[in-house]
Design a protein around this motif. Structure first.
Motif, PDB file in Angstrom:
ATOM      1  N   PRO A 332       0.780  -1.242   0.000  1.00 36.59           N
ATOM      2  CA  PRO A 332       0.000   0.000   0.000  1.00 36.59           C
ATOM      3  C   PRO A 332       0.810   1.289   0.000  1.00 36.59           C
ATOM      4  O   PRO A 332       0.280   2.344  -0.390  1.00 36.59           O
ATOM      5  CB  PRO A 332      -0.835  -0.126   1.290  1.00 36.59           C
ATOM      6  CG  PRO A 332      -0.956  -1.590   1.519  1.00 36.59           C
ATOM      7  CD  PRO A 332       0.344  -2.179   1.049  1.00 36.59           C
ATOM      8  N   ASN A 333       2.058   1.253   0.445  1.00 31.09           N
ATOM      9  CA  ASN A 333       2.858   2.472   0.470  1.00 31.09           C
ATOM     10  C   ASN A 333       3.468   2.814  -0.885  1.00 31.09           C
ATOM     11  O   ASN A 333       4.007   3.906  -1.062  1.00 31.09           O
ATOM     12  CB  ASN A 333       3.979   2.340   1.508  1.00 31.09           C
ATOM     13  CG  ASN A 333       3.441   2.192   2.918  1.00 31.09           C
ATOM     14  OD1 ASN A 333       2.964   3.150   3.511  1.00 31.09           O
ATOM     15  ND2 ASN A 333       3.509   0.980   3.449  1.00 31.09           N
ATOM     16  N   ARG A 334       3.414   1.881  -1.838  1.00 34.95           N
ATOM     17  CA  ARG A 334       3.975   2.142  -3.162  1.00 34.95           C
ATOM     18  C   ARG A 334       3.062   3.120  -3.920  1.00 34.95           C
ATOM     19  O   ARG A 334       1.835   2.995  -3.879  1.00 34.95           O
ATOM     20  CB  ARG A 334       4.093   0.847  -3.957  1.00 34.95           C
ATOM     21  CG  ARG A 334       5.033  -0.194  -3.359  1.00 34.95           C
ATOM     22  CD  ARG A 334       6.467   0.249  -3.362  1.00 34.95           C
ATOM     23  NE  ARG A 334       7.380  -0.871  -3.173  1.00 34.95           N
ATOM     24  CZ  ARG A 334       8.661  -0.746  -2.892  1.00 34.95           C
ATOM     25  NH1 ARG A 334       9.204   0.460  -2.778  1.00 34.95           N
ATOM     26  NH2 ARG A 334       9.429  -1.819  -2.752  1.00 34.95           N
ATOM     27  N   ASP A 335       3.684   4.057  -4.643  1.00 39.89           N
ATOM     28  CA  ASP A 335       2.927   5.045  -5.387  1.00 39.89           C
ATOM     29  C   ASP A 335       3.700   5.395  -6.658  1.00 39.89           C
ATOM     30  O   ASP A 335       4.664   6.155  -6.617  1.00 39.89           O
ATOM     31  CB  ASP A 335       2.700   6.299  -4.532  1.00 39.89           C
ATOM     32  CG  ASP A 335       1.813   7.320  -5.220  1.00 39.89           C
ATOM     33  OD1 ASP A 335       1.140   6.954  -6.205  1.00 39.89           O
ATOM     34  OD2 ASP A 335       1.810   8.492  -4.781  1.00 39.89           O
ATOM     35  N   PHE A 336       3.312   4.789  -7.773  1.00 37.68           N
ATOM     36  CA  PHE A 336       3.942   5.083  -9.054  1.00 37.68           C
ATOM     37  C   PHE A 336       2.917   4.849 -10.158  1.00 37.68           C
ATOM     38  O   PHE A 336       1.882   4.196  -9.938  1.00 37.68           O
ATOM     39  CB  PHE A 336       5.197   4.213  -9.270  1.00 37.68           C
ATOM     40  CG  PHE A 336       4.973   2.734  -9.126  1.00 37.68           C
ATOM     41  CD1 PHE A 336       4.519   1.951 -10.189  1.00 37.68           C
ATOM     42  CD2 PHE A 336       5.215   2.099  -7.908  1.00 37.68           C
ATOM     43  CE1 PHE A 336       4.312   0.597 -10.064  1.00 37.68           C
ATOM     44  CE2 PHE A 336       5.010   0.732  -7.763  1.00 37.68           C
ATOM     45  CZ  PHE A 336       4.553  -0.027  -8.842  1.00 37.68           C
ATOM     46  N   ASP A 337       3.198   5.373 -11.323  1.00 35.71           N
ATOM     47  CA  ASP A 337       2.265   5.220 -12.443  1.00 35.71           C
ATOM     48  C   ASP A 337       2.041   3.740 -12.751  1.00 35.71           C
ATOM     49  O   ASP A 337       2.992   2.983 -12.933  1.00 35.71           O
ATOM     50  CB  ASP A 337       2.826   5.920 -13.681  1.00 35.71           C
ATOM     51  CG  ASP A 337       2.802   7.431 -13.562  1.00 35.71           C
ATOM     52  OD1 ASP A 337       2.071   7.929 -12.689  1.00 35.71           O
ATOM     53  OD2 ASP A 337       3.529   8.098 -14.334  1.00 35.71           O
ATOM     54  N   GLY A 338       0.785   3.340 -12.774  1.00 36.04           N
ATOM     55  CA  GLY A 338       0.438   1.973 -13.120  1.00 36.04           C
ATOM     56  C   GLY A 338       0.290   1.029 -11.940  1.00 36.04           C
ATOM     57  O   GLY A 338      -0.088  -0.133 -12.117  1.00 36.04           O
ATOM     58  N   VAL A 339       0.569   1.503 -10.706  1.00 34.07           N
ATOM     59  CA  VAL A 339       0.525   0.583  -9.561  1.00 34.07           C
ATOM     60  C   VAL A 339      -0.892   0.099  -9.278  1.00 34.07           C
ATOM     61  O   VAL A 339      -1.100  -1.065  -8.902  1.00 34.07           O
ATOM     62  CB  VAL A 339       1.157   1.218  -8.305  1.00 34.07           C
ATOM     63  CG1 VAL A 339       0.328   2.373  -7.769  1.00 34.07           C
ATOM     64  CG2 VAL A 339       1.352   0.164  -7.213  1.00 34.07           C
ATOM     65  N   ASP A 340      -1.892   0.965  -9.470  1.00 33.71           N
ATOM     66  CA  ASP A 340      -3.268   0.534  -9.185  1.00 33.71           C
ATOM     67  C   ASP A 340      -3.701  -0.572 -10.141  1.00 33.71           C
ATOM     68  O   ASP A 340      -4.350  -1.544  -9.724  1.00 33.71           O
ATOM     69  CB  ASP A 340      -4.221   1.724  -9.281  1.00 33.71           C
ATOM     70  CG  ASP A 340      -4.035   2.714  -8.144  1.00 33.71           C
ATOM     71  OD1 ASP A 340      -3.569   2.287  -7.077  1.00 33.71           O
ATOM     72  OD2 ASP A 340      -4.352   3.896  -8.331  1.00 33.71           O
ATOM     73  N   GLU A 341      -3.356  -0.445 -11.405  1.00 41.30           N
ATOM     74  CA  GLU A 341      -3.689  -1.485 -12.372  1.00 41.30           C
ATOM     75  C   GLU A 341      -2.950  -2.781 -12.054  1.00 41.30           C
ATOM     76  O   GLU A 341      -3.504  -3.888 -12.184  1.00 41.30           O
ATOM     77  CB  GLU A 341      -3.336  -1.017 -13.792  1.00 41.30           C
ATOM     78  CG  GLU A 341      -4.181   0.129 -14.311  1.00 41.30           C
ATOM     79  CD  GLU A 341      -3.743   1.494 -13.786  1.00 41.30           C
ATOM     80  OE1 GLU A 341      -2.730   1.545 -13.044  1.00 41.30           O
ATOM     81  OE2 GLU A 341      -4.398   2.491 -14.119  1.00 41.30           O
ATOM     82  N   MET A 360       7.682  -3.487 -16.139  1.00 49.84           N
ATOM     83  CA  MET A 360       7.771  -2.143 -15.565  1.00 49.84           C
ATOM     84  C   MET A 360       9.114  -1.944 -14.862  1.00 49.84           C
ATOM     85  O   MET A 360       9.713  -0.866 -14.937  1.00 49.84           O
ATOM     86  CB  MET A 360       6.612  -1.917 -14.590  1.00 49.84           C
ATOM     87  CG  MET A 360       5.242  -1.900 -15.263  1.00 49.84           C
ATOM     88  SD  MET A 360       3.857  -1.970 -14.089  1.00 49.84           S
ATOM     89  CE  MET A 360       3.968  -0.341 -13.355  1.00 49.84           C
ATOM     90  N   SER A 361       9.584  -2.990 -14.190  1.00 48.81           N
ATOM     91  CA  SER A 361      10.876  -2.899 -13.512  1.00 48.81           C
ATOM     92  C   SER A 361      12.011  -2.699 -14.504  1.00 48.81           C
ATOM     93  O   SER A 361      12.905  -1.865 -14.298  1.00 48.81           O
ATOM     94  CB  SER A 361      11.109  -4.169 -12.684  1.00 48.81           C
ATOM     95  OG  SER A 361      12.355  -4.107 -12.011  1.00 48.81           O
ATOM     96  N   LEU A 362      11.972  -3.443 -15.608  1.00 44.00           N
ATOM     97  CA  LEU A 362      13.011  -3.301 -16.642  1.00 44.00           C
ATOM     98  C   LEU A 362      12.992  -1.901 -17.245  1.00 44.00           C
ATOM     99  O   LEU A 362      14.049  -1.280 -17.469  1.00 44.00           O
ATOM    100  CB  LEU A 362      12.807  -4.352 -17.724  1.00 44.00           C
ATOM    101  CG  LEU A 362      13.123  -5.806 -17.321  1.00 44.00           C
ATOM    102  CD1 LEU A 362      12.644  -6.756 -18.411  1.00 44.00           C
ATOM    103  CD2 LEU A 362      14.612  -5.982 -17.067  1.00 44.00           C
ATOM    104  N   GLU A 363      11.803  -1.394 -17.514  1.00 41.86           N
ATOM    105  CA  GLU A 363      11.693  -0.053 -18.081  1.00 41.86           C
ATOM    106  C   GLU A 363      12.217   1.000 -17.107  1.00 41.86           C
ATOM    107  O   GLU A 363      12.872   1.976 -17.519  1.00 41.86           O
ATOM    108  CB  GLU A 363      10.236   0.238 -18.449  1.00 41.86           C
ATOM    109  CG  GLU A 363       9.728  -0.588 -19.619  1.00 41.86           C
ATOM    110  CD  GLU A 363       8.236  -0.428 -19.852  1.00 41.86           C
ATOM    111  OE1 GLU A 363       7.557   0.147 -18.960  1.00 41.86           O
ATOM    112  OE2 GLU A 363       7.734  -0.890 -20.896  1.00 41.86           O
ATOM    113  N   ASP A 364      11.945   0.806 -15.822  1.00 42.95           N
ATOM    114  CA  ASP A 364      12.421   1.746 -14.807  1.00 42.95           C
ATOM    115  C   ASP A 364      13.948   1.741 -14.734  1.00 42.95           C
ATOM    116  O   ASP A 364      14.583   2.808 -14.665  1.00 42.95           O
ATOM    117  CB  ASP A 364      11.816   1.386 -13.450  1.00 42.95           C
ATOM    118  CG  ASP A 364      12.170   2.390 -12.373  1.00 42.95           C
ATOM    119  OD1 ASP A 364      11.885   3.588 -12.559  1.00 42.95           O
ATOM    120  OD2 ASP A 364      12.747   1.969 -11.348  1.00 42.95           O
ATOM    121  N   ILE A 365      14.550   0.555 -14.759  1.00 41.56           N
ATOM    122  CA  ILE A 365      16.009   0.448 -14.709  1.00 41.56           C
ATOM    123  C   ILE A 365      16.638   1.115 -15.926  1.00 41.56           C
ATOM    124  O   ILE A 365      17.618   1.875 -15.815  1.00 41.56           O
ATOM    125  CB  ILE A 365      16.424  -1.037 -14.620  1.00 41.56           C
ATOM    126  CG1 ILE A 365      15.996  -1.629 -13.272  1.00 41.56           C
ATOM    127  CG2 ILE A 365      17.942  -1.194 -14.791  1.00 41.56           C
ATOM    128  CD1 ILE A 365      16.126  -3.138 -13.190  1.00 41.56           C
TER     129      ILE A 365
END
Length: 391
Positions: A332-341, A360-365
């Motif tokens: 619940p503490n995570r807040d980033f684009d796409g987390v709700d989906e 998403m992790s690969l794109e972030d890295i």
């Protein structure tokens, strides 16, 4: 010299034993109190699954460490065979000539004392220090003490002690069910958990206290959230929620360590790393955290692997591994684009959520100009292919 003898199987030594020893010390004020674990108790069989005599000896040393003038003796452990009190008293009389001995016992032992091996020798050479194990039995105990005095010249003293309703057998039954911590001295419980004595599993509230103390304060909220998310996912997908909670609680216990300290743990636990891991503290904390959790808390292989892979992921993960990876990502503490989906998808199709989360992790890295770690790339490829083949 006044010597108190306090013997027993101490299987395990619990808070009731320790409180009784404090009461004995206060009442009798001995020059020395000898705490003597039995090798093989003569009046009862050791329960199946009990730790060996040397482990019980070490647990006893931890339990009674704060008793004034107390010394835990290994004399019955070294002697082996059945631990008869008469043999012990004879040995002590040779070691401490002229000493006055008092043997402390519960009321149940006093009532059966005539069944003891060489009980007349014992009554001739020591005083019985008696405390009641159950409320309301004082009159019966005093009457039996008077009988032993008339019949055999026994010397008895009574110890003012309010018994606690606990028994080692009950605690042994509790420990595999994540219960019993409150009945044991902290040092004893920690060792039991570390060594897996009695097939013990840690109580989750105790495990949280230990884990949170190892975290940077700002990370505690994340770990609380990860545990809660992991349990919810476990209930949704049919995984053991206690294993999920355990892995969630422990997954970041080495997160705050700098790279040099991570590498020290790698050497301690014989962890082999590649070049990328040697230079990346984020990659190392999952490996060192799993190893430290196994060392301190005797975690299962399933929980170990869930902690081990919670950062990078890998192809074809177990259900628990996927749950901890995803809980770490979407708590619940995570807040980033796409987390709700992603949260919604995790409760609809966990493998599709893994594919999406890894992407998403690969794109972030890559957005930071970094090269993704191969395990994450391999994991994404596997889940992308696996989920597409099911459509």
């Amino acid at each position: 010299m006044k010597i108190v003898i306090y013997g027993g199987s101490f299987n395990p030594p619990h808070c009731g034993h320790v409180e009784a020893a404090f009461a004995v010390s206060e009442c009798l004020k001995p020059d020395k109190m000898l705490i003597i674990p039995a090798s093989i108790p003569p009046h009862k069989e050791l329960a199946d699954g009990s730790p060996d005599a040397l482990e019980r000896l070490e647990l006893t040393r931890l339990a009674f460490a704060d008793i004034p003038n107390a010394e835990v003796s290994d004399m019955e452990i070294l002697r082996e065979g059945k631990s008869y009190s008469a043999d012990t008293l004879e040995e002590l009389m040779r070691l401490y000539p002229g000493a006055e001995f008092t043997f402390v016992m519960g009321s149940d032992m006093l009532l059966s004392f005539e069944e003891w091996y060489r009980f007349r020798f014992l009554l001739e050479n020591m005083t019985l220090g008696v405390f009641c194990r159950n409320e309301g039995e004082d009159a019966q105990v005093i009457e039996h003490a008077d009988y032993l005095k008339r019949q055999y010249g026994a010397k008895c003293v009574f110890i003012n002690h309010e018994p606690k309703p606990m028994a080692s057998s009950d605690i042994r039954d509790m420990l595999p069910r994540r219960r019993g911590a409150s009945y044991l001295p902290e040092t004893v419980y920690s060792r039991i958990i570390k060594n897996g004595d009695y097939d013990a599993k840690p109580e989750l509230y105790w495990l949280r206290e230990k884990a949170y103390a190892m975290l940077a304060p700002k990370r505690v909220a994340h770990v609380i959230g990860c545990e809660a998310e992991a349990v919810t996912l476990a209930n949704r997908w049919g995984e053991d929620p206690e294993n999920a909670a355990e892995a969630g609680i422990l997954h970041d216990i080495t997160k705050k360590l700098v790279l040099s300290d991570q590498l020290i743990l790698c050497r301690k636990y014989d962890i082999i790393n590649d070049t990328a891991e040697e230079e990346n503290v984020k990659l190392l904390h999952a490996k060192t955290g799993a190893a430290l959790a196994r060392d301190l808390f005797n975690i299962s292989d399933e929980v170990y692997d869930a902690i081990r892979w919670h950062t990078t992921g890998k192809p074809d993960m177990t259900l628990l591994e996927k749950i901890i990876y995803m809980a770490d990502y979407i708590e619940p503490n995570r807040d980033f684009d796409g987390v709700d989906e992603l949260r919604k998808l995790a409760y609809e199709n966990l493998d599709e959520a893994m594919a999406q989360g890894l992407k998403m992790s690969l794109e972030d890295i890559k957005s930071y100009g970094q090269e993704p770690y191969y395990a994450t790339a391999d994991a994404y490829k596997w889940y992308a292919e696996h989920t597409s083949s099911q459509q």
